[in-house]
Enzyme design. Structure first.
Site, PDB file in Angstrom:
ATOM      1  N   SER A  47       0.804  -1.226   0.000  1.00  0.00           N
ATOM      2  CA  SER A  47       0.000   0.000   0.000  1.00  0.00           C
ATOM      3  C   SER A  47       0.834   1.272   0.000  1.00  0.00           C
ATOM      4  O   SER A  47       0.334   2.327  -0.368  1.00  0.00           O
ATOM      5  CB  SER A  47      -0.935   0.023   1.211  1.00  0.00           C
ATOM      6  OG  SER A  47      -0.182  -0.110   2.397  1.00  0.00           O
ATOM      7  N   ASP A 353      -4.349   7.368   8.143  1.00  0.00           N
ATOM      8  CA  ASP A 353      -5.427   6.485   8.597  1.00  0.00           C
ATOM      9  C   ASP A 353      -5.001   5.450   9.625  1.00  0.00           C
ATOM     10  O   ASP A 353      -5.693   4.460   9.819  1.00  0.00           O
ATOM     11  CB  ASP A 353      -6.047   5.779   7.384  1.00  0.00           C
ATOM     12  CG  ASP A 353      -5.022   4.899   6.663  1.00  0.00           C
ATOM     13  OD1 ASP A 353      -3.868   4.835   7.113  1.00  0.00           O
ATOM     14  OD2 ASP A 353      -5.389   4.264   5.658  1.00  0.00           O
ATOM     15  N   HIS A 356      -1.116   4.407   7.111  1.00  0.00           N
ATOM     16  CA  HIS A 356      -0.481   5.068   5.960  1.00  0.00           C
ATOM     17  C   HIS A 356      -0.216   6.548   6.208  1.00  0.00           C
ATOM     18  O   HIS A 356      -0.858   7.162   7.059  1.00  0.00           O
ATOM     19  CB  HIS A 356      -1.374   4.883   4.728  1.00  0.00           C
ATOM     20  CG  HIS A 356      -1.732   3.448   4.497  1.00  0.00           C
ATOM     21  ND1 HIS A 356      -2.953   2.921   4.840  1.00  0.00           N
ATOM     22  CD2 HIS A 356      -0.995   2.426   4.000  1.00  0.00           C
ATOM     23  CE1 HIS A 356      -2.966   1.617   4.554  1.00  0.00           C
ATOM     24  NE2 HIS A 356      -1.793   1.296   4.047  1.00  0.00           N
TER      25      HIS A 356
END
Ligand code: NAG
Ligand code: NAG
Ligand code: NAG
Ligand code: NAG
Ligand code: NAG
Ligand code: NAG
Length: 388
Positions: A47, A353, A356
């Site tokens: 990610s 979040d 991240h």
């Protein structure tokens, strides 16, 4: 006799000048290097560099993801751009399309095989199972790349739009190959019943598996590699919240978890030294993203950030994070629904979040690492095609 002295002086100053040049170029070989013209970027990872792969294949992200830059969810686990986006822009290249995205993609200047939740090694549990990881782990990303390389050339022969949306064959040897993966191999261990020591002991195998994939990509003709190490996982709310009793360092990060990340990085750097020997035509740059990110936790104010350990978009507790409700979700508290949205000023925040980074933090990290100050060898991103 005046002229010989002048001559002598001249000779001396010329040789001094040459020595200076020699000295400068020995100390700083970068001076001599011309900017690379990378026609494409091929990225592998999780990610930290997913530009829409997982979102296309599984659950699309919802607002407020993407709000800062794209003004809509853009498949990125951030409020805006990722480090890989800033990298692409720095070469004048468009943002990378995700290989798994079937809609509106343009692979002319590269493809992104990264998906959120990707590990280097086959994970024990995969999406959409609870606590699962991406099925597109590094071996699979490699297989996707193999197919991409072959099939893109077959499809280009159809001409027209197909030729325009796919890379030319000579882009492959001249492209930049970027990697940012490993964080999920560590977190998979931490969230299973392994002890920290057991996760730490699994690091050499994980790194070995990574090396094998770099070599396989080299064997397909890749020559320029830009490899990020793993970040300070112990500074992220998802670790801090789930392991509240872990020892904290001076900046509030969970030290034992960062220690494992640093051991991973130590082994990765060692593996890259070996790869440089084994892959004589490759320019391989190891990039210490860990240190660039860690400076945001060590001296946030110096760089214009605040509350680095607290999620901007989350809910509950000391770190504004809860695994039971994610950014973009809703939670019912005392009978009323609460939307988990963005904090007031994501531009001064580090964590988006809980897992991240914000666009602002990603931009900061890009600015730091692109200079070469965090690279081994110490070369800037712009010249990463040169083996020094
Ligand atoms: C080389 O690339 C860097 C970074 O993108 C840029 O700042 C610089 O102007 C470029 N130099 C030349 C000679 O093009
Ligand atoms: C990497 O590890 C997985 C198991 O996690 C294994 O199946 C795979 O063969 C390994 N890949 C390479 C290239 O060694
Ligand atoms: C950890 O162990 C407990 C008890 O044995 C078990 O219920 C749980 O599923 C395990 N968790 C993982 C991730 O393996
Ligand atoms: C991880 O393993 C290495 C090598 O055995 C060791 O030096 C290091 O202290 C270990 N770190 C942790 C956090 O267990
Ligand atoms: C929910 O209601 C209880 C009792 O009225 C109150 O103590 C608590 O602070 C409320 N929680 C929230 C998040 O508003
Ligand atoms: C925590 O997240 C909420 C969204 O649920 C946000 O409104 C709030 O500003 C965040 N808190 C901090 C300190 O950033």
């Amino acid at each position: 006799m005046e002229s010989p002295i002048i001559l002598n002086y001249f000779t001396i100053s010329v040789s001094c000048f040459c020595m200076l040049l020699l000295y400068a170029s020995t100390l700083n070989p970068v001076f001599a290097l011309k900017n690379c013209t990378f026609p494409a970027i091929f990225n592998f990872g999780d990610s930290n560099s997913d530009t829409g792969g997982l979102s296309a294949a599984f659950i699309p992200l919802t607002p407020p993801y993407g709000e800062t830059f794209f003004h809509r969810p853009a498949g990125r686990f951030s409020d805006g751009r990722l480090i890989i986006d800033f990298m692409a822009s720095s070469f004048g290249l468009p943002f990378l399309s995700a290989y798994l995205d079937s809609l509106g993609t343009n692979f002319r200047h590269g493809a992104n095989f990264a998906t959120a939740g990707s590990t280097i090694r086959l994970p024990a549990t995969i999406f959409p199972a609870a606590g699962g990881y991406s099925p597109f782990y590094l071996d699979v990303q490699y297989i996707e790349f193999v197919q991409f390389k072959i099939r893109s050339q077959i499809i280009r022969q159809k001409g027209g739009i197909y030729a325009n949306l796919l890379p030319e064959s000579e882009y492959f040897p001249n492209a930049l190959y970027t990697f940012d993966i490993g964080q999920n191999d560590l977190s998979e261990g931490f969230f299973s019943n392994m002890t920290i020591e057991e996760v730490n002991a699994s690091v050499p195998d994980i790194v070995n598996n990574f090396s094998i994939n770099v070599k396989r990509i080299y064997d397909l003709g890749a020559r320029s590699f830009w490899i990020h190490n793993t970040g300070p996982i112990g500074c992220l709310p998802y670790i801090l919240t789930n392991f509240p009793s872990a020892r904290r360092d001076n900046y509030g990060c969970a030290k034992p978890y960062n220690d494992v990340a640093r051991y991973f990085n130590y082994k990765l750097k060692e593996a890259i030294v070996q790869l440089r020997i084994n892959l004589p035509l490759a320019a391989i740059t190891y990039v210490d993203v860990y240190s660039a990110k860690y400076s945001l936790f060590r001296e946030p104010n110096k760089y214009g950030f605040e509350l680095p350990l607290v999620a901007c978009c989350g809910y509950g507790g000391k770190y504004n994070y809860s695994s039971s409700v994610e950014c973009g979700g809703t939670i019912t508290v005392n009978g009323s629904q609460i939307f988990v949205g963005s904090c007031a000023r994501p531009s001064v925040r580090v964590n988006w979040d809980g897992i991240h980074y914000t666009e602002a933090a990603n931009k900061f990290v890009f600015n730091q690492i692109s200079t070469g100050a965090f690279s081994d060898p110490p070369i800037p991103l712009a010249v990463a095609c040169h083996r020094v």
